[in-house]
Write a protein that holds these residues in place. Structure first.
Motif, short mmCIF file in Angstrom:
data_model
loop_
_atom_site.label_atom_id
_atom_site.label_comp_id
_atom_site.label_asym_id
_atom_site.label_seq_id
_atom_site.Cartn_x
_atom_site.Cartn_y
_atom_site.Cartn_z
N ARG A 198 49.92 -68.70 13.39
CA ARG A 198 51.12 -68.07 12.84
C ARG A 198 50.87 -67.78 11.38
NH1 ARG A 198 55.40 -70.62 11.95
NH2 ARG A 198 54.39 -72.67 12.00
N ALA A 199 51.43 -66.67 10.91
CA ALA A 199 51.39 -66.37 9.47
C ALA A 199 52.72 -66.83 8.89
CB ALA A 199 51.21 -64.87 9.25
N GLU A 200 52.69 -67.96 8.19
CA GLU A 200 53.91 -68.53 7.60
C GLU A 200 53.93 -68.14 6.13
OE1 GLU A 200 57.36 -69.98 8.29
OE2 GLU A 200 55.88 -70.26 9.90
N GLY A 201 54.73 -67.13 5.79
CA GLY A 201 54.62 -66.58 4.42
C GLY A 201 53.22 -66.02 4.25
N ARG B 28 45.54 -69.83 2.39
CA ARG B 28 46.17 -68.56 2.04
C ARG B 28 45.46 -67.40 2.73
NH1 ARG B 28 49.41 -67.76 -2.39
NH2 ARG B 28 48.69 -69.70 -3.31
N LEU B 29 46.27 -66.55 3.39
CA LEU B 29 45.72 -65.33 3.99
C LEU B 29 45.17 -64.45 2.88
CD1 LEU B 29 48.58 -64.86 6.55
CD2 LEU B 29 46.17 -65.06 7.16
N GLY B 30 44.05 -63.84 3.15
CA GLY B 30 43.40 -63.03 2.13
C GLY B 30 42.29 -63.78 1.43
N SER B 31 42.38 -65.12 1.45
CA SER B 31 41.28 -65.90 0.86
C SER B 31 41.01 -67.14 1.72
CB SER B 31 41.60 -66.28 -0.58
OG SER B 31 42.82 -67.01 -0.62
N LEU B 32 40.88 -66.93 3.03
CA LEU B 32 40.60 -68.05 3.94
C LEU B 32 39.20 -68.59 3.63
CD1 LEU B 32 41.89 -66.54 7.33
CD2 LEU B 32 43.00 -68.30 5.94
N PRO B 33 39.05 -69.92 3.61
CA PRO B 33 37.73 -70.51 3.30
C PRO B 33 36.81 -70.46 4.53
CG PRO B 33 39.35 -72.24 3.68
CD PRO B 33 40.09 -70.94 3.80
N VAL B 34 36.35 -69.26 4.81
CA VAL B 34 35.62 -69.03 6.06
C VAL B 34 34.26 -69.74 6.05
CG1 VAL B 34 34.70 -67.29 7.61
CG2 VAL B 34 36.84 -66.87 6.44
N ASP B 35 33.58 -69.73 4.90
CA ASP B 35 32.26 -70.39 4.85
C ASP B 35 32.38 -71.87 5.21
OD1 ASP B 35 30.94 -68.10 4.11
OD2 ASP B 35 31.12 -68.47 1.96
N ALA C 187 37.16 -76.99 12.29
CA ALA C 187 37.31 -75.66 11.69
C ALA C 187 38.78 -75.27 11.61
CB ALA C 187 36.53 -74.63 12.52
N GLU C 188 39.56 -75.65 12.62
CA GLU C 188 41.01 -75.40 12.57
C GLU C 188 41.62 -76.07 11.35
OE1 GLU C 188 42.66 -76.89 16.21
OE2 GLU C 188 41.68 -75.37 17.46
N THR C 189 41.23 -77.34 11.13
CA THR C 189 41.79 -78.10 10.00
C THR C 189 41.43 -77.45 8.67
OG1 THR C 189 41.56 -80.10 11.32
CG2 THR C 189 41.88 -80.40 8.96
N VAL C 190 40.19 -76.95 8.59
CA VAL C 190 39.75 -76.31 7.35
C VAL C 190 40.61 -75.07 7.05
CG1 VAL C 190 37.85 -75.01 6.29
CG2 VAL C 190 37.38 -77.17 7.49
N LEU C 191 40.95 -74.33 8.07
CA LEU C 191 41.64 -73.05 7.86
C LEU C 191 43.17 -73.18 7.83
CD1 LEU C 191 39.43 -70.80 10.17
CD2 LEU C 191 39.50 -70.77 7.67
N ASN C 192 43.71 -74.20 8.51
CA ASN C 192 45.16 -74.34 8.58
C ASN C 192 45.77 -74.56 7.20
OD1 ASN C 192 46.47 -73.95 11.03
ND2 ASN C 192 45.59 -75.84 11.88
N GLY C 193 46.86 -73.85 6.94
CA GLY C 193 47.56 -74.00 5.67
C GLY C 193 46.94 -73.21 4.54
N GLU D 31 49.02 -70.85 9.71
CA GLU D 31 49.45 -72.14 10.26
C GLU D 31 49.21 -72.19 11.77
OE1 GLU D 31 50.36 -74.60 8.44
OE2 GLU D 31 51.08 -73.73 6.55
N ASP D 32 49.19 -73.41 12.30
CA ASP D 32 49.11 -73.65 13.74
C ASP D 32 47.92 -72.94 14.39
OD1 ASP D 32 51.40 -75.14 13.55
OD2 ASP D 32 52.73 -73.49 14.12
#
Lengths: 287, 162
Positions: free
Chosen positions: A203-206, A237-244, A229-235, A210-211
């Motif tokens: 979900r995009a929360e703001g 900011r969209l646009g600057s997800l810590p993908v690495d 990987a879910e934990t790393v990305l959850n919460g 999330e989730d």
């Protein structure tokens, strides 16, 4: 003629089906679309004494909103799901994944329920069910029960289904306005089983993701969540997800065996490639 | 419940068929061996190659991944039916004109798959054509000429209706 000899019963109700399964147990097998089972029969990797054809049971081929879920009947063909406006609107992850399932002639016959019940770890729909946090409806001698996707897939072709039970429908939480989904897979040829695949929902929360649920296919004996990987990305900011960082976390999440199609190293590399593609898809709302 | 063969009634290429079949017999074996309809070919016999593609109740399926007994009451169409009705005469002409077959083994299945795509109407992209026939192996042509023939047929049909 390739299969070994068997008797055949086309059932007209769940009760009749369950009765036959109770009577014949391991000697009986259910056939729905048969697009995996028929190959196994032709190769004599499966040799049941009795084939129980459930294609004649009425009421198992519906697609409908039910509460907050999209309920898809076990006998819904892949091609019917692919053409369904309800699936496109309420289960956009399935709409993304279905074109990757085999080929038109297979999708015309293969069923959604059959794919889930077989639980091939290289199949797309089980991973989608897991990514969406869906559930499976099961009919058995004791009545109906519902099993969450996280508890359904238990091992290689092993599920929570008992020998005298029938999968009757899957339930997927209906997509809302904030829903984000993504699907990507790598196969040598369109429609082949994927070397590695990844289904995701969030979900995009703001401006935050999330989730997030990430479900890989073709990297283990079942579809598997990549929880680190879910934990790393959850919460984040969209646009600057810590993908690495998320890709690095896959080393803890996944432990694939190499096979004749791809080595372990190649699968791990491709899993990272897919996570980057999926993360990019998650940045955008569902079209 | 212990019978390993059974009686089935179905429609094949518009004609009623009433036969006793072994339950384990695939549709394509039934068509070829019991009915003599050898246009549908048997290739891999586990759903990979597409040579056995036929229509059941209006949709293409693998003839090796469905049992004859499951087709009781169904309407089955094979390449013989599609040829006789001239439904795909234009597609077949384009296959010939563009050398879209060499040995011909895949051709009936290829035509059945292409016919279903063409029936959707419009002019599909070459990529969409390739995707639609991705379940049909051809070991001779390299597919290029087949895609040409399907695309040409789509263009001709679109030209006729517009």
């Amino acid at each position: 003629m390739k299969p070994s000899s068997f008797a055949y019963a086309k059932t007209r109700s769940l009760d009749e089906t369950i009765g036959l399964l109770e009577q014949h147990r391991d000697e009986a097998r259910i056939i729905a679309g048969g697009q995996s089972l028929m190959a196994l029969l032709n190769l004599r990797l499966s040799a049941p004494k009795l084939l129980v054809d459930i294609n004649g049971i009425a009421g198992l081929d519906g697609i409908a909103l039910d509460g907050g879920d999209l309920k898809i009947g076990a006998l819904v063909r892949h091609s019917a799901a692919q053409k369904s406006p309800l699936v496109a609107r309420h289960a956009p992850l399935l709409a993304l994944a279905l074109p990757h399932v085999a080929h038109p002639a297979i999708r015309n016959r293969g069923t959604v329920g059959g794919s889930i019940a077989l639980a091939d770890p290289a199949a797309e729909l089980p991973a989608c069910l897991l990514a969406l946090g869906g559930a499976v409806e099961i009919a058995g001698p004791g009545g109906m029960r519902t099993v969450a996707a996280d508890d359904f897939f238990q091992g290689l072709y092993q599920t929570a289904l008992g020998p005298d039970e029938v999968l009757t429908a899957i339930r997927l939480p209906a997509a809302g306005e904030t829903t984000r989904v993504a699907f990507a897979e790598l196969a040598r040829r369109h429609g082949d089983f994927a070397l590695v695949g990844l289904a995701a929902s969030a979900r995009a929360e703001g401006d935050r993701l999330e989730d997030l649920r990430l479900a890989f296919l073709s990297v283990a004996l079942t579809p598997v969540r990549a929880r680190r990987a879910e934990t790393v990305l959850n919460g984040q900011r969209l646009g600057s997800l810590p993908v690495d960082e998320a890709v690095a976390a896959l080393a803890d999440d996944l432990d694939p065996d190499g096979d004749i199609h791809a080595s372990r190293e190649m699968k791990m590399h491709l899993a990272g490639v897919l996570l980057r593609r999926v993360a990019a898809q998650l940045e955008r709302p569902v079209p | 419940m212990n019978q390993t063969s059974t009686r089935i009634t179905l429609t094949v290429n518009g004609g009623r068929v009433d036969e006793t079949v072994e339950c384990r017999k695939t549709l394509v074996d039934f068509l070829r061996e019991d009915l003599g309809l050898t246009g549908s070919h048997v290739g891999c016999e586990h759903g990979v190659c597409g040579a056995c593609t036929v229509r059941v109740d209006g949709s293409i399926v693998r003839g090796c991944l469905i049992l004859a007994v499951q087709c009781d009451g169904a309407e089955v169409e094979t390449i013989e039916g599609l040829s006789d009705s001239a439904e795909i005469a234009d597609l077949q002409e384009n296959f010939i004109a563009r050398n879209a077959l060499q040995c011909g083994y895949c051709t009936p299945g290829m035509l059945m798959a292409a016919a279903e795509l063409l029936a959707e109407g419009g002019v599909p992209s070459r990529e969409a054509i390739r995707e639609y026939i991705s379940g049909n192996y051809c070991r001779c042509t390299g597919y290029q000429a087949i895609v040409d023939a399907v695309e040409a047929t789509a263009r001709q049909r679109a030209g006729r209706t517009s």
